[in-house]
Design a protein around this motif. Sequence first.
Motif, PDB file in Angstrom:
ATOM      1  N   GLY A 145      40.179  39.012 -23.877  1.00 28.13           N
ATOM      2  CA  GLY A 145      40.829  37.744 -24.152  1.00 28.13           C
ATOM      3  C   GLY A 145      42.217  37.662 -23.571  1.00 28.13           C
ATOM      4  N   MET A 146      42.661  36.438 -23.307  1.00 23.01           N
ATOM      5  CA  MET A 146      44.011  36.248 -22.800  1.00 23.01           C
ATOM      6  C   MET A 146      44.560  34.916 -23.267  1.00 23.01           C
ATOM      7  N   VAL A 147      45.878  34.831 -23.319  1.00 24.91           N
ATOM      8  CA  VAL A 147      46.587  33.610 -23.699  1.00 24.91           C
ATOM      9  C   VAL A 147      47.573  33.273 -22.600  1.00 24.91           C
ATOM     10  N   ASN A 148      47.566  32.007 -22.176  1.00 22.85           N
ATOM     11  CA  ASN A 148      48.502  31.521 -21.168  1.00 22.85           C
ATOM     12  C   ASN A 148      49.022  30.171 -21.657  1.00 22.85           C
ATOM     13  N   GLY A 149      50.190  30.175 -22.303  1.00 27.16           N
ATOM     14  CA  GLY A 149      50.694  28.953 -22.917  1.00 27.16           C
ATOM     15  C   GLY A 149      49.792  28.551 -24.061  1.00 27.16           C
ATOM     16  N   SER A 150      49.221  27.357 -23.984  1.00 26.40           N
ATOM     17  CA  SER A 150      48.308  26.900 -25.027  1.00 26.40           C
ATOM     18  C   SER A 150      46.850  27.206 -24.711  1.00 26.40           C
ATOM     19  N   VAL A 151      46.585  27.727 -23.494  1.00 26.34           N
ATOM     20  CA  VAL A 151      45.214  28.008 -23.070  1.00 26.34           C
ATOM     21  C   VAL A 151      44.775  29.378 -23.570  1.00 26.34           C
ATOM     22  N   ILE A 152      43.637  29.406 -24.245  1.00 27.95           N
ATOM     23  CA  ILE A 152      43.044  30.640 -24.739  1.00 27.95           C
ATOM     24  C   ILE A 152      41.704  30.834 -24.049  1.00 27.95           C
ATOM     25  N   LYS A 153      41.479  32.028 -23.502  1.00 32.08           N
ATOM     26  CA  LYS A 153      40.206  32.363 -22.872  1.00 32.08           C
ATOM     27  C   LYS A 153      39.709  33.689 -23.442  1.00 32.08           C
ATOM     28  N   CYS A 154      38.408  33.781 -23.656  1.00 33.30           N
ATOM     29  CA  CYS A 154      37.862  35.041 -24.133  1.00 33.30           C
ATOM     30  C   CYS A 154      36.406  35.185 -23.730  1.00 33.30           C
ATOM     31  N   GLU A 155      35.960  36.426 -23.686  1.00 32.90           N
ATOM     32  CA  GLU A 155      34.572  36.772 -23.412  1.00 32.90           C
ATOM     33  C   GLU A 155      34.172  37.852 -24.408  1.00 32.90           C
TER      34      GLU A 155
END
Length: 242
Positions: A145-155
């Motif tokens: 998972g990663m966070v970039n500002g308000s964007v959250i992505k995960c697998e």
Amino acid sequence: MERGLVLLVAALVVYVTPSVQGTAHLSFSNDTVDITRTGCGVSKLCVESPEDCDPAGGSGCLFASVTATIPVAPNGTTLSIELRGESSGFIALGLTANVSQGTTLLFICGQNNLTNGSFFFRTRERINPDSASTANERIVTDIRGMVNGSVIKCEFNIPNVNATNIASRSSHATTAVIVLGNGTANGTDVGAFTIIRDSGPLNLADPASNVNGTAANNSGGAVQPHAVLLLLSVLSLLMLRA
């Protein structure tokens, strides 16, 4: 400021206690999590809001993809999940048989506002149709998972998924409703879950089950891949007997 910190976890178990969730040891990497529409409807089942939004760059795109292992093992299938959305708290994917009754298993990817937005992961159980959820023990593997500002992505991967453990009454072992949504978080404590997208019943093992109105019972009339294979087998048998 971009925060490209990625959480790599070989296996995570959430242990249920009255007020504490424990996790396995965590390790970190500076890799990124790339989520795109590549393969949607062909190799992976995609659900999003708004429709056909671009998770690679579209602002406001809440996106999830599901890839199921084929064939399904005796104790269920493994689901490989991609999830992307925007929130100052958390985004979540849920699996349920019916959003208005029973329960929903929630898989939560969030950012910890007490530690400069670092990524965290949780599993929860929602009593439908309430917005509140409680701690739930569920084994999840290969979390990134990663966070970039308000964007959250995960697998992540969910092993041993079947009709029983998603409370499905369907005769199809991989039929479930996918719900997408978000909510607030205080540190790693999550608030109420708000549903943004309800997919309706889908065959999670069929990447095209929500294409051209063929979701749930395939009433749209499209011929599914497993039906083609069955037809070819029958034709071959008839030719051998001729």
